[in-house]
Motif scaffolding. Sequence first.
Motif, PDB file in Angstrom:
ATOM      1  N   ASN A 216       0.825  -1.210   0.000  1.00  0.00           N
ATOM      2  CA  ASN A 216       0.000   0.000   0.000  1.00  0.00           C
ATOM      3  C   ASN A 216       0.857   1.257   0.000  1.00  0.00           C
ATOM      4  N   LYS A 217       2.006   1.156   0.663  1.00  0.00           N
ATOM      5  CA  LYS A 217       2.918   2.295   0.702  1.00  0.00           C
ATOM      6  C   LYS A 217       3.420   2.666  -0.699  1.00  0.00           C
ATOM      7  N   MET A 218       3.541   1.650  -1.555  1.00  0.00           N
ATOM      8  CA  MET A 218       4.090   1.897  -2.900  1.00  0.00           C
ATOM      9  C   MET A 218       3.050   2.490  -3.840  1.00  0.00           C
ATOM     10  N   LYS A 219       1.785   2.138  -3.600  1.00  0.00           N
ATOM     11  CA  LYS A 219       0.755   2.500  -4.586  1.00  0.00           C
ATOM     12  C   LYS A 219       0.395   3.973  -4.515  1.00  0.00           C
ATOM     13  N   ASP A 220       0.263   4.568  -5.696  1.00  0.00           N
ATOM     14  CA  ASP A 220      -0.175   5.951  -5.794  1.00  0.00           C
ATOM     15  C   ASP A 220      -1.570   5.938  -6.428  1.00  0.00           C
ATOM     16  N   PRO A 221      -2.606   6.279  -5.645  1.00  0.00           N
ATOM     17  CA  PRO A 221      -3.975   6.179  -6.175  1.00  0.00           C
ATOM     18  C   PRO A 221      -4.210   7.104  -7.366  1.00  0.00           C
ATOM     19  N   ASN A 222      -3.376   8.126  -7.538  1.00  0.00           N
ATOM     20  CA  ASN A 222      -3.581   9.040  -8.661  1.00  0.00           C
ATOM     21  C   ASN A 222      -2.835   8.610  -9.920  1.00  0.00           C
ATOM     22  N   ASP A 223      -2.065   7.533  -9.785  1.00  0.00           N
ATOM     23  CA  ASP A 223      -1.300   7.079 -10.956  1.00  0.00           C
ATOM     24  C   ASP A 223      -2.241   6.443 -11.969  1.00  0.00           C
ATOM     25  N   ASN A 224      -2.181   6.975 -13.161  1.00  0.00           N
ATOM     26  CA  ASN A 224      -3.050   6.590 -14.253  1.00  0.00           C
ATOM     27  C   ASN A 224      -2.529   5.363 -15.005  1.00  0.00           C
ATOM     28  N   THR A 225      -1.247   5.093 -14.819  1.00  0.00           N
ATOM     29  CA  THR A 225      -0.617   3.957 -15.488  1.00  0.00           C
ATOM     30  C   THR A 225       0.169   3.157 -14.442  1.00  0.00           C
ATOM     31  N   PRO A 226      -0.543   2.581 -13.462  1.00  0.00           N
ATOM     32  CA  PRO A 226       0.155   2.001 -12.307  1.00  0.00           C
ATOM     33  C   PRO A 226       0.956   0.748 -12.645  1.00  0.00           C
ATOM     34  N   ILE A 227       2.059   0.628 -11.950  1.00  0.00           N
ATOM     35  CA  ILE A 227       2.917  -0.546 -12.067  1.00  0.00           C
ATOM     36  C   ILE A 227       2.293  -1.712 -11.318  1.00  0.00           C
ATOM     37  N   SER A 228       2.519  -2.939 -11.797  1.00  0.00           N
ATOM     38  CA  SER A 228       1.952  -4.122 -11.126  1.00  0.00           C
ATOM     39  C   SER A 228       2.855  -4.530  -9.966  1.00  0.00           C
ATOM     40  N   TYR A 229       2.791  -3.769  -8.881  1.00  0.00           N
ATOM     41  CA  TYR A 229       3.697  -4.003  -7.763  1.00  0.00           C
ATOM     42  C   TYR A 229       3.622  -5.437  -7.247  1.00  0.00           C
ATOM     43  N   GLY A 230       4.778  -5.990  -6.960  1.00  0.00           N
ATOM     44  CA  GLY A 230       4.824  -7.318  -6.356  1.00  0.00           C
ATOM     45  C   GLY A 230       4.795  -8.459  -7.341  1.00  0.00           C
ATOM     46  N   LEU A 231       4.614  -8.181  -8.626  1.00  0.00           N
ATOM     47  CA  LEU A 231       4.423  -9.240  -9.621  1.00  0.00           C
ATOM     48  C   LEU A 231       5.600 -10.209  -9.709  1.00  0.00           C
ATOM     49  N   ASN A 232       6.821  -9.702  -9.542  1.00  0.00           N
ATOM     50  CA  ASN A 232       7.991 -10.551  -9.786  1.00  0.00           C
ATOM     51  C   ASN A 232       8.916 -10.635  -8.573  1.00  0.00           C
ATOM     52  N   SER A 233       8.351 -10.966  -7.418  1.00  0.00           N
ATOM     53  CA  SER A 233       9.218 -11.060  -6.241  1.00  0.00           C
ATOM     54  C   SER A 233       8.604 -11.931  -5.158  1.00  0.00           C
ATOM     55  N   LYS A 234       9.481 -12.349  -4.242  1.00  0.00           N
ATOM     56  CA  LYS A 234       9.035 -12.993  -3.012  1.00  0.00           C
ATOM     57  C   LYS A 234       9.218 -11.960  -1.896  1.00  0.00           C
ATOM     58  N   LEU A 235       8.247 -11.904  -0.990  1.00  0.00           N
ATOM     59  CA  LEU A 235       8.343 -10.944   0.110  1.00  0.00           C
ATOM     60  C   LEU A 235       8.728 -11.684   1.391  1.00  0.00           C
ATOM     61  N   VAL A 236       9.823 -11.269   1.999  1.00  0.00           N
ATOM     62  CA  VAL A 236      10.323 -11.984   3.186  1.00  0.00           C
ATOM     63  C   VAL A 236      10.653 -10.979   4.283  1.00  0.00           C
ATOM     64  N   LYS A 237      10.802 -11.526   5.502  1.00  0.00           N
ATOM     65  CA  LYS A 237      11.268 -10.669   6.601  1.00  0.00           C
ATOM     66  C   LYS A 237      12.688 -11.100   6.943  1.00  0.00           C
ATOM     67  N   GLU A 238      13.602 -10.155   6.831  1.00  0.00           N
ATOM     68  CA  GLU A 238      15.001 -10.424   7.151  1.00  0.00           C
ATOM     69  C   GLU A 238      15.446  -9.485   8.251  1.00  0.00           C
ATOM     70  N   ASN A 239      15.929 -10.037   9.361  1.00  0.00           N
ATOM     71  CA  ASN A 239      16.348  -9.214  10.510  1.00  0.00           C
ATOM     72  C   ASN A 239      15.263  -8.203  10.893  1.00  0.00           C
ATOM     73  N   GLY A 240      14.022  -8.667  10.866  1.00  0.00           N
ATOM     74  CA  GLY A 240      12.924  -7.794  11.271  1.00  0.00           C
ATOM     75  C   GLY A 240      12.466  -6.799  10.222  1.00  0.00           C
ATOM     76  N   VAL A 241      13.106  -6.816   9.050  1.00  0.00           N
ATOM     77  CA  VAL A 241      12.725  -5.867   8.000  1.00  0.00           C
ATOM     78  C   VAL A 241      12.044  -6.609   6.847  1.00  0.00           C
ATOM     79  N   VAL A 242      10.884  -6.100   6.409  1.00  0.00           N
ATOM     80  CA  VAL A 242      10.186  -6.713   5.282  1.00  0.00           C
ATOM     81  C   VAL A 242      10.842  -6.249   3.990  1.00  0.00           C
TER      82      VAL A 242
END
Length: 685
Positions: A216-242
């Motif tokens: 949600n932090k990455m998304k810009d609701p006003n972006d007319n041509t939004p990027i497909s965030y998260g499409l090509n990655s794994k999300l992990v927590k490393e040393n407490g950081v996502v």
Amino acid sequence: MKKLFFMLSTLFLLAGCNSGTKAGTEEQSAQDTPFEYIADQFADVEILRYQVPGFEDLSLQQKELIYYLSEAALEGRDILYDQHNKYNLTIRRTLEGIYENYFGDKTTEDFKNFETYLKRVWMANGIHHHYSEDKMIPEFSKEYFAQLINSVDPARMPVKDGASASKLIETLTPILFDPAVMPKRINQTAGVDLVQTSAVNFYEGVTEKEVDAFYNKMKDPNDNTPISYGLNSKLVKENGVVTEQVYKIGGMYSPALERVVKWLEKAANVAENDNQKQVILSLIDFYKTGSLKKYDDYSVLWVKDLDSRIDFVNGFTETYTDPLGMKGTWESIVNFKDMEATKRTEIISNNAQWFEDNSPVDKQFKKEEVKGVSAKVINVAMLGGDCYPSTPIGINLPNANWIRRDYGSKSVTIQNITDAYNNASLGNGFAEEFMWSDEEVKLAKDYGSLTGNLHTDLHECLGHGSGKLLPGVDSDALKAYGSPIEETRADLFGLYYLGDPKLVELGLLPNSDAYKAQYYSYLMNGAMTQLTRIQPGKDVEQAHMRNRQLIATWILEHARESKAVEMKQRDGKTFIVINDYEKVRDLFGELLAEIQRIKSTGDFEAGKKLIETYAVKVNRPIHEEVLERYEALSLSPYRGFVNPVYKLVKNDKGEVIDVTVSYDEDYVKQHLRYSNQSTALPNIN
Ligand code: ZN
């Protein structure tokens, strides 16, 4: 949008056999022996082969392009296994290690069950069922599993130096055998943490809330041509950081992606034209950088390339397998346009206005000016990743809504795959079991494939685009009933016109009897055989299945008096019998007029009543009977494919002089070969 999967429920939507009645399929009659469509059968799956008609007629450069794109398609196979579950590669390699190196008794029931389990893992690209998403529990014991592992040379097993077979047994036993461990690939139960309860490998150590917050932090609701965030990655927590582990060269899945890129580079060198070359180069750029902005650039170039004969999908594409719908599974399809079949859709499109003007719907609901859509008909040359072994019959990409809005999308029908389904169905006893007499079986053999494909063309090119809403009617007025009503409308448009002499006049059908093949198959499927996909006691939910049942049961009820169609019993079995095809066509027209009225006026109550009366409830005795008859014939509810094998032919200077295609590889050999050749990834990623 997205992919249209061929399920058994639609088996006889496109029924019958392509017995060389159609232009463009001469290669079939040129073969000395009939093509062997059925390659294997196990558990609930039948594996088929597909032919690649027209491959031999391509230029050498086009064949080479297909070869390189096909190799690229195979190199992503391991990525999909790993995306489905973190342990899938270890498990597959363990099973394959046993299969190839166990020298004990292979004739026992235990070993046969072991072999079946391995085949199922290949079919599902992992340990969860490809369709139900449930974990498949082996039908052999954990003791037998341990015994197999212990009897094979550890060097043949996916164990790191120093690790032992007993460690492997300890790790894998609960994952394979305990029903409570990772029970579902995707959990969609509301109220629980979907990320933590799904077995897919898109997230690790993070909660659903943390994932939402991250993106949600990455998304810009006003972006007319939004990027497909998260499409090509794994999300992990490393040393407490996502943090995101991006799929790219130098990042996650790098060894496999390097190989994909190596083949794409070769493909770029033999591209058909400069636009296509730019498409391939921009995809390579995406794999090298992992930049989703570059992925969008690639998608725009891809959707704009309409001139090339050969086309492909290659990348992190569909998001069904992520419980949160963001992560793309890796897939690939290599294909080329079927010129003859595409002519068919062009003829239909060019006559769109005639069809609109002559349809049986009320004049006020017709479009004054209608444009047909000219869909491309293709044959696939290679399936990979999430399109293999289970395969779509149509594709509509890209998925990014803004690209669809600004640049459109490519919609294709995959003809050689549907032909394989149809032909296989005529060789497995299905037609003889469920059709009333030899006459219907013969119709299906002669015209089933042609009229099935033509019905799909009419549905896509004209059906959805016909008719109009009255001024002021909300396009969402039918709410949840909108989707099955819309599919019903498009299907009826196609059915009504299949029986029109105009199709013979346009050269689309060879004679005035051919259409009967599709009429019979459609009603039989809608009223009876599609029920094989429904669990005992359940109702019909899927929109396309509802649409087909609606049409079939409505027609049966309205034909009761005239006996134009009836259900008859013979030897305790139920059959559809059509006594008057022309009357059936009139009824299709009558229902089409009513469905169009409902759509045009937004008559929610009437739409709801039609669906609830005809489309939802299952006829229990018929359902039980269909399930029994399927079981008695050992018909499989699911189907997958093996790919053809392509080989480069070189002269003594090492130059490529031809590419050959062959179809004789079996299911087991193919998977073992792929696992040997295209296996760059570590066991755990
Ligand atoms: Zn449709």
